[in-house]
Design an enzyme around this catalytic site. Sequence first.
Site, PDB file in Angstrom:
ATOM      1  N   ARG A  55     -11.923  60.606 -14.783  1.00  0.00           N
ATOM      2  CA  ARG A  55     -10.703  61.395 -14.868  1.00  0.00           C
ATOM      3  C   ARG A  55      -9.533  60.499 -14.495  1.00  0.00           C
ATOM      4  NH1 ARG A  55      -9.192  66.761 -11.248  1.00  0.00           N
ATOM      5  NH2 ARG A  55      -7.049  66.986 -11.978  1.00  0.00           N
ATOM      6  N   ASP A  70      -5.559  54.145 -12.299  1.00  0.00           N
ATOM      7  CA  ASP A  70      -6.345  52.915 -12.235  1.00  0.00           C
ATOM      8  C   ASP A  70      -7.134  52.794 -10.931  1.00  0.00           C
ATOM      9  OD1 ASP A  70      -5.351  52.104 -14.753  1.00  0.00           O
ATOM     10  OD2 ASP A  70      -3.546  51.304 -13.800  1.00  0.00           O
ATOM     11  N   ARG A  71      -7.510  53.920 -10.379  1.00  0.00           N
ATOM     12  CA  ARG A  71      -8.285  53.971  -9.139  1.00  0.00           C
ATOM     13  C   ARG A  71      -7.560  53.319  -7.959  1.00  0.00           C
ATOM     14  NH1 ARG A  71     -10.118  57.347 -11.918  1.00  0.00           N
ATOM     15  NH2 ARG A  71     -12.324  57.707 -12.381  1.00  0.00           N
ATOM     16  N   MET A  72      -6.239  53.189  -8.065  1.00  0.00           N
ATOM     17  CA  MET A  72      -5.448  52.649  -6.958  1.00  0.00           C
ATOM     18  C   MET A  72      -4.988  53.809  -6.085  1.00  0.00           C
ATOM     19  SD  MET A  72      -5.502  49.371  -7.198  1.00  0.00           S
ATOM     20  CE  MET A  72      -4.058  48.745  -6.332  1.00  0.00           C
TER      21      MET A  72
END
Length: 225
Positions: free
Chosen positions: A23, A203-205
């Site tokens: 997601r 971006d999973r940051m």
Amino acid sequence: MSAQEYLLVDATPRPPLLAGLRRTYEGEPLLETDLASDPIAQFTVWFQEALESGLPEPNAMVLATASAGGRPSARTVLLKGYDERGFVFYTNYESRKGRDLAENARASLLFPWHAIRRQIRIEGTVARISHEESAEYYESRPYGSRIGAWASRQSAVVRSREELDDRYEELAARWPEDPPVPDFWGGFRVTPVEVEFWQGQLDRMHDRLRYRRTRPGWALERLAP
């Protein structure tokens, strides 16, 4: 196709392909300046926003415990109160979580609010609340839930559903109204030593801001995602 011919179908269930399940999180960053000076005040802000978002059962939280030997266990329970002292839930003291906490009085809580791309993770020490506090909550519960607390020896093996139902009916007949507070049931309070507020980002940051108890207050620090 003749009567002797047929297709061999492999009916073995196949695991779903998980690598592509993901997601994308988007939204405003969570900055240190956005947070309250202590985690209880910040929890109140986020919990109110979870309520307003329409999340089902926003007070549902994953409780993780471990035995004295380090065997972990996790389950979902409901938050039933909190204040500056900590976070309260109720259970059978003889259940697995009750036994774990008697041996190892530490626990972790997780509020998994995925629909609003947020999580709150709490670690702390655990102690039983007073009998008076437990009784006040018990007496506020619906009658059926009060009988249920007596009927279920939580985490014990039972022979059948019928055994549970028979036990419930027997106790309901004994106490047609106002069942007493079971001596094996009550509340625990998790006193936090760390509280992490997680907010999903691109971006999973992800943003991870953690309050860590110090003397005399709390230190706020950012964790790498």
